[in-house]
Design a protein around this motif. Structure first.
Motif, short mmCIF file in Angstrom:
data_model
loop_
_atom_site.label_atom_id
_atom_site.label_comp_id
_atom_site.label_asym_id
_atom_site.label_seq_id
_atom_site.Cartn_x
_atom_site.Cartn_y
_atom_site.Cartn_z
N ALA A 27 0.80 -1.21 0.00
CA ALA A 27 0.00 0.00 0.00
C ALA A 27 0.84 1.27 0.00
O ALA A 27 0.29 2.36 -0.10
N LEU A 28 2.16 1.16 0.09
CA LEU A 28 3.00 2.35 0.11
C LEU A 28 2.91 3.09 -1.22
O LEU A 28 2.92 2.49 -2.28
N MET A 29 2.83 4.41 -1.13
CA MET A 29 2.74 5.24 -2.33
C MET A 29 4.13 5.55 -2.87
O MET A 29 5.10 5.58 -2.12
N GLU A 30 4.18 5.81 -4.15
CA GLU A 30 5.42 6.26 -4.77
C GLU A 30 5.61 7.74 -4.43
O GLU A 30 4.67 8.53 -4.52
N ALA A 31 6.81 8.10 -4.06
CA ALA A 31 7.10 9.49 -3.70
C ALA A 31 7.09 10.37 -4.95
O ALA A 31 7.50 9.93 -6.03
N PRO A 32 6.62 11.60 -4.81
CA PRO A 32 6.67 12.53 -5.96
C PRO A 32 8.12 12.74 -6.41
O PRO A 32 9.03 12.78 -5.59
N SER A 63 21.21 4.60 -0.49
CA SER A 63 20.87 4.23 0.89
C SER A 63 20.26 5.40 1.64
O SER A 63 19.26 5.25 2.36
N CYS A 64 20.84 6.56 1.49
CA CYS A 64 20.35 7.77 2.15
C CYS A 64 18.93 8.11 1.71
O CYS A 64 18.05 8.35 2.54
N ILE A 65 18.70 8.11 0.41
CA ILE A 65 17.37 8.43 -0.12
C ILE A 65 16.35 7.40 0.36
O ILE A 65 15.25 7.76 0.82
N ASN A 66 16.69 6.11 0.30
CA ASN A 66 15.75 5.08 0.73
C ASN A 66 15.45 5.16 2.22
O ASN A 66 14.33 4.87 2.64
N THR A 67 16.42 5.57 3.01
CA THR A 67 16.16 5.74 4.44
C THR A 67 15.11 6.82 4.65
O THR A 67 14.17 6.65 5.44
N GLU A 68 15.25 7.93 3.94
CA GLU A 68 14.29 9.03 4.06
C GLU A 68 12.91 8.61 3.53
O GLU A 68 11.88 8.96 4.12
N GLU A 70 11.67 5.59 3.42
CA GLU A 70 11.11 4.63 4.36
C GLU A 70 10.50 5.36 5.57
O GLU A 70 9.41 5.01 6.01
N GLU A 71 11.18 6.37 6.06
CA GLU A 71 10.67 7.14 7.19
C GLU A 71 9.38 7.89 6.83
O GLU A 71 8.55 8.16 7.68
N GLY A 72 9.23 8.23 5.54
CA GLY A 72 8.03 8.92 5.07
C GLY A 72 6.95 7.97 4.57
O GLY A 72 5.95 8.42 4.02
N TYR A 73 7.17 6.67 4.73
CA TYR A 73 6.22 5.64 4.30
C TYR A 73 5.97 5.67 2.80
O TYR A 73 4.85 5.52 2.33
N TYR A 74 7.05 5.89 2.05
CA TYR A 74 6.99 5.81 0.59
C TYR A 74 7.69 4.55 0.12
O TYR A 74 8.51 3.97 0.83
#
Length: 85
Positions: A27-32, A63-68, A70-74
């Motif tokens: 259900a996670l959305m794709e980030a803009p 890794s940095c982008i994916n961490t952010e 993940e924290e934003g539920y994207y």
């Protein structure tokens, strides 16, 4: 018999929990794209501060982008975004 019933109850609860986690991940959305690009810029700045070597840069940025994200539920990304020109 009680042990069998207990084992079935534990199995049922465990299965339900795993299924619930899969549904949440799906259900996670794709980030803009503009948000992902802003993360790329922020992570590039962090890399400079952390003195990351060029050979390790792409791995660090991803890794940095994916961490952010993940924290934003994207949804996570598998490759770095291309900067708009």
């Amino acid at each position: 018999m009680k042990n069998l019933m207990l084992a079935l109850a534990v199995l049922t609860l465990t299965s339900a929990n795993v299924y619930a986690e899969e549904v949440v991940e799906d259900a996670l959305m794709e980030a803009p794209s503009d948000y992902v690009l802003s993360l790329l810029q922020s992570c590039t700045d962090y890399a400079a501060d952390d003195e990351i070597e060029a050979k390790d840069m792409n791995k660090y940025l991803l890794s940095c982008i994916n961490t952010e994200l993940e924290e934003g539920y994207y949804q996570l990304i598998s490759s770095l975004p291309k900067e708009e020109m």
